[in-house]
Design a protein around this motif. Sequence first.
Motif, PDB file in Angstrom:
ATOM      1  N   ARG A 193       0.812  -1.219   0.000  1.00 23.69           N
ATOM      2  CA  ARG A 193       0.000   0.000   0.000  1.00 23.69           C
ATOM      3  C   ARG A 193       0.846   1.269   0.000  1.00 23.69           C
ATOM      4  O   ARG A 193       0.343   2.350  -0.331  1.00 23.69           O
ATOM      5  CB  ARG A 193      -0.941   0.002   1.207  1.00 23.69           C
ATOM      6  CG  ARG A 193      -0.277   0.153   2.559  1.00 23.69           C
ATOM      7  CD  ARG A 193      -1.298  -0.072   3.682  1.00 23.69           C
ATOM      8  NE  ARG A 193      -0.747   0.161   5.010  1.00 23.69           N
ATOM      9  CZ  ARG A 193      -0.030  -0.715   5.696  1.00 23.69           C
ATOM     10  NH1 ARG A 193       0.243  -1.896   5.164  1.00 23.69           N
ATOM     11  NH2 ARG A 193       0.401  -0.421   6.912  1.00 23.69           N
ATOM     12  N   PHE A 194       2.127   1.160   0.366  1.00 15.95           N
ATOM     13  CA  PHE A 194       3.008   2.332   0.357  1.00 15.95           C
ATOM     14  C   PHE A 194       3.707   2.523  -0.992  1.00 15.95           C
ATOM     15  O   PHE A 194       4.526   3.423  -1.138  1.00 15.95           O
ATOM     16  CB  PHE A 194       4.049   2.219   1.457  1.00 15.95           C
ATOM     17  CG  PHE A 194       3.459   2.042   2.834  1.00 15.95           C
ATOM     18  CD1 PHE A 194       2.676   3.043   3.397  1.00 15.95           C
ATOM     19  CD2 PHE A 194       3.657   0.875   3.545  1.00 15.95           C
ATOM     20  CE1 PHE A 194       2.116   2.884   4.651  1.00 15.95           C
ATOM     21  CE2 PHE A 194       3.099   0.697   4.805  1.00 15.95           C
ATOM     22  CZ  PHE A 194       2.323   1.710   5.362  1.00 15.95           C
ATOM     23  N   MET A 195       3.368   1.677  -1.955  1.00 14.67           N
ATOM     24  CA  MET A 195       3.911   1.811  -3.306  1.00 14.67           C
ATOM     25  C   MET A 195       3.011   2.776  -4.080  1.00 14.67           C
ATOM     26  O   MET A 195       2.207   2.388  -4.927  1.00 14.67           O
ATOM     27  CB  MET A 195       3.960   0.439  -3.988  1.00 14.67           C
ATOM     28  CG  MET A 195       4.541   0.477  -5.392  1.00 14.67           C
ATOM     29  SD  MET A 195       6.293   0.815  -5.390  1.00 14.67           S
ATOM     30  CE  MET A 195       6.740   0.172  -7.000  1.00 14.67           C
ATOM     31  N   ARG A 196       3.128   4.054  -3.750  1.00 14.67           N
ATOM     32  CA  ARG A 196       2.322   5.089  -4.368  1.00 14.67           C
ATOM     33  C   ARG A 196       3.230   6.189  -4.899  1.00 14.67           C
ATOM     34  O   ARG A 196       4.255   6.525  -4.291  1.00 14.67           O
ATOM     35  CB  ARG A 196       1.349   5.700  -3.359  1.00 14.67           C
ATOM     36  CG  ARG A 196       0.427   4.702  -2.676  1.00 14.67           C
ATOM     37  CD  ARG A 196      -0.572   4.115  -3.642  1.00 14.67           C
ATOM     38  NE  ARG A 196      -1.473   5.124  -4.204  1.00 14.67           N
ATOM     39  CZ  ARG A 196      -2.332   4.873  -5.181  1.00 14.67           C
ATOM     40  NH1 ARG A 196      -2.391   3.669  -5.732  1.00 14.67           N
ATOM     41  NH2 ARG A 196      -3.128   5.814  -5.632  1.00 14.67           N
ATOM     42  N   THR A 197       2.863   6.759  -6.014  1.00  9.62           N
ATOM     43  CA  THR A 197       3.693   7.786  -6.641  1.00  9.62           C
ATOM     44  C   THR A 197       3.936   8.968  -5.713  1.00  9.62           C
ATOM     45  O   THR A 197       5.045   9.510  -5.653  1.00  9.62           O
ATOM     46  CB  THR A 197       3.039   8.260  -7.947  1.00  9.62           C
ATOM     47  OG1 THR A 197       2.913   7.159  -8.838  1.00  9.62           O
ATOM     48  CG2 THR A 197       3.874   9.334  -8.609  1.00  9.62           C
ATOM     49  N   GLU A 198       2.923   9.394  -4.991  1.00  6.19           N
ATOM     50  CA  GLU A 198       3.097  10.525  -4.081  1.00  6.19           C
ATOM     51  C   GLU A 198       4.128  10.208  -3.003  1.00  6.19           C
ATOM     52  O   GLU A 198       4.918  11.080  -2.616  1.00  6.19           O
ATOM     53  CB  GLU A 198       1.751  10.905  -3.450  1.00  6.19           C
ATOM     54  CG  GLU A 198       0.719  11.428  -4.431  1.00  6.19           C
ATOM     55  CD  GLU A 198       0.980  12.860  -4.868  1.00  6.19           C
ATOM     56  OE1 GLU A 198       1.996  13.443  -4.431  1.00  6.19           O
ATOM     57  OE2 GLU A 198       0.173  13.400  -5.641  1.00  6.19           O
TER      58      GLU A 198
ATOM     59  N   THR B  57      -2.590  -0.499 -10.017  1.00  5.22           N
ATOM     60  CA  THR B  57      -3.289   0.441  -9.141  1.00  5.22           C
ATOM     61  C   THR B  57      -3.206   1.903  -9.577  1.00  5.22           C
ATOM     62  O   THR B  57      -4.005   2.716  -9.103  1.00  5.22           O
ATOM     63  CB  THR B  57      -2.749   0.340  -7.705  1.00  5.22           C
ATOM     64  OG1 THR B  57      -1.324   0.566  -7.711  1.00  5.22           O
ATOM     65  CG2 THR B  57      -3.039  -1.033  -7.117  1.00  5.22           C
ATOM     66  N   GLU B  58      -2.256   2.253 -10.457  1.00  8.17           N
ATOM     67  CA  GLU B  58      -2.114   3.663 -10.816  1.00  8.17           C
ATOM     68  C   GLU B  58      -1.982   3.944 -12.309  1.00  8.17           C
ATOM     69  O   GLU B  58      -2.429   4.987 -12.775  1.00  8.17           O
ATOM     70  CB  GLU B  58      -0.891   4.268 -10.114  1.00  8.17           C
ATOM     71  CG  GLU B  58      -1.045   4.440  -8.620  1.00  8.17           C
ATOM     72  CD  GLU B  58       0.058   5.314  -8.039  1.00  8.17           C
ATOM     73  OE1 GLU B  58       0.061   6.535  -8.322  1.00  8.17           O
ATOM     74  OE2 GLU B  58       0.913   4.773  -7.319  1.00  8.17           O
ATOM     75  N   PHE B  59      -1.344   3.059 -13.068  1.00 12.83           N
ATOM     76  CA  PHE B  59      -0.935   3.425 -14.425  1.00 12.83           C
ATOM     77  C   PHE B  59      -1.587   2.623 -15.543  1.00 12.83           C
ATOM     78  O   PHE B  59      -1.823   3.144 -16.613  1.00 12.83           O
ATOM     79  CB  PHE B  59       0.586   3.303 -14.559  1.00 12.83           C
ATOM     80  CG  PHE B  59       1.344   4.134 -13.576  1.00 12.83           C
ATOM     81  CD1 PHE B  59       1.310   5.515 -13.645  1.00 12.83           C
ATOM     82  CD2 PHE B  59       2.081   3.545 -12.565  1.00 12.83           C
ATOM     83  CE1 PHE B  59       1.999   6.290 -12.732  1.00 12.83           C
ATOM     84  CE2 PHE B  59       2.776   4.304 -11.646  1.00 12.83           C
ATOM     85  CZ  PHE B  59       2.729   5.682 -11.723  1.00 12.83           C
TER      86      PHE B  59
ATOM     87  N   LEU C   9      -7.462   8.766 -11.641  1.00 12.78           N
ATOM     88  CA  LEU C   9      -6.907   9.661 -10.634  1.00 12.78           C
ATOM     89  C   LEU C   9      -5.473  10.065 -10.962  1.00 12.78           C
ATOM     90  O   LEU C   9      -5.070  11.201 -10.701  1.00 12.78           O
ATOM     91  CB  LEU C   9      -6.969   8.994  -9.258  1.00 12.78           C
ATOM     92  CG  LEU C   9      -8.373   8.883  -8.643  1.00 12.78           C
ATOM     93  CD1 LEU C   9      -8.324   8.121  -7.329  1.00 12.78           C
ATOM     94  CD2 LEU C   9      -8.997  10.249  -8.443  1.00 12.78           C
ATOM     95  N   THR C  10      -4.694   9.153 -11.536  1.00 10.80           N
ATOM     96  CA  THR C  10      -3.338   9.510 -11.945  1.00 10.80           C
ATOM     97  C   THR C  10      -3.370  10.645 -12.963  1.00 10.80           C
ATOM     98  O   THR C  10      -2.625  11.628 -12.853  1.00 10.80           O
ATOM     99  CB  THR C  10      -2.608   8.284 -12.530  1.00 10.80           C
ATOM    100  OG1 THR C  10      -2.485   7.285 -11.520  1.00 10.80           O
ATOM    101  CG2 THR C  10      -1.223   8.663 -13.030  1.00 10.80           C
TER     102      THR C  10
ATOM    103  N   GLY D 275      -2.346  15.736 -14.554  1.00  8.23           N
ATOM    104  CA  GLY D 275      -2.668  16.483 -15.755  1.00  8.23           C
ATOM    105  C   GLY D 275      -2.467  15.762 -17.068  1.00  8.23           C
ATOM    106  O   GLY D 275      -2.678  16.356 -18.133  1.00  8.23           O
ATOM    107  N   ALA D 276      -2.025  14.495 -17.029  1.00  3.54           N
ATOM    108  CA  ALA D 276      -1.821  13.726 -18.262  1.00  3.54           C
ATOM    109  C   ALA D 276      -0.966  14.514 -19.249  1.00  3.54           C
ATOM    110  O   ALA D 276       0.132  14.934 -18.907  1.00  3.54           O
ATOM    111  CB  ALA D 276      -3.158  13.307 -18.860  1.00  3.54           C
TER     112      ALA D 276
END
Length: 507
Positions: free
Chosen positions: A151-156, A373-375, A420-421, A426-427
């Motif tokens: 769960r800590f594998m987040r871009t932020e 989860t993000e990309f 959300l990413t 802003g893509a």
Amino acid sequence: MKVSSASVKVAALLLLAVIVVASGKSVDKIRRPFPGIERLATRRNGVVPPKGYVSQNPRTVEGRFTSRVNHFDPQDRATFEFNYLHNDQYYREGGPLFVVVGGHYPINPYFMENSHFRDVAALEGAWLATNEHRYFGDSFPVPDLSTENLRFMRTEQVLFDLIEWIDFMKREVMGDPNARVILHGVAYGGTLATWARQRFPNIIDGAWGSSAPVRATTNFEEFAVEVGNIIRSRGGVQCYNRIFQAFHTAQNLVDAGSTEMLSEMFNTCNPVNPDDSLEVELFFYAMMLSLEAAMVEDVDVENINRVCDALTDDQFSTGMEALSAFLVDRYSEARECFDLSFENFVRYLTDVDLDAPANVEYGLRQATYHDCTEFGYFETTSSPDQPFGSRVTYDLFLAECQAAYGEWLTQDVVYEGVRLTNFHFGATDPRVTNVLYTSGEIDPLRAVAITEYTNLLANARVTPGAFIGQDIISISGMDSEELLETKHMAEEYISTWLGSPISPFRK
């Protein structure tokens, strides 16, 4: 002929390194995954440092930085350490900090010591550094890779690691808290570099992202199109057509329910079941990755031509005959048959051990979690403008995500992560300044990168005829005029972001 010079060898790697990491020959022979399984972990890495590269520079120094496991929970005081490297060889007092942003691979000094960015750092009197991304190499914030611990594998979280380490580098290592900071990265590392500038313009003075994918997407159909373009340009139209014919003939056999011939020709461990849509997708995905793996093995650019020579040999009357003969012969020493069971496909993804070879060398489980989860960036074959048929769909990758991390990763969850990413960053319209985006004309990541962008002190350029990441190599006599223009553009923008150049030798 093997590529011998450093720049040419890296250029060969840049051709198709984004497609597959290696064919791999280190696990059990009979029922090991098909070649290219490691590619699952490198969807956005593009170019990785040459395997086995070790710094010979005595000025390159190792360090460990203590960071928060969770930057956004003040009650959670847990910390971990991640690796970093730095080099003051070119530094002149008052000079900037140049950072090569680490991606989904163990830390390596290669790009810090061998690149156009290094050359610009020498001109600007910069201190060079690079960091190791959390969850890779020796930089783990958790004891294992269970789904809960990912769960800590987040871009932020990654961006806050980077920014707090940069502040430490300026204050404690360089002794100059006011030093300007320029970031650089290729592919995913370039994405992080540009997003760091976007998020922290008060800390980051400029960023150069080469082949940086910034638009998340679940259906990355453009990837196969660009791979087909590379095969056509390097191996020839006849090779492209042979591959096209092979995959479409195989599809026709599946549609007719005649998979006995396929199973025999491609030496599958069990007969392909035409009624199992997931197994059919896996068959085509396996053959596609196995072919691509053979084309980039050993970082030898001539492999593409050798593979195409084999596929277009006159002894074969059909494309499918040529492809099956090549793959069976090519991988006969690594396996006795191709295991296309879904369980075999995901077995490395389900290994939660930090020391598991696939996790240590390729970051397979942790990088795939980031995608799920993000990309996204799931390389389907839904576009008609590529040679690999049309049977690899989003369903295969969704099943992969769920098998690896749990049924909670539904289609809606995956789509929401991608949405959300794009919303947060802003893509392709990030409204950012002091950023340069560069891409190659023949680049599988170009479709999700920024290729046209003009803003205050920001720009984008696509280099005609160039492959992924070719612009990061030091200037050489082999560069085309277009590639030289891109490299000079990067140098000029970096100089502008830094203000008046401190080098007395610059014209």
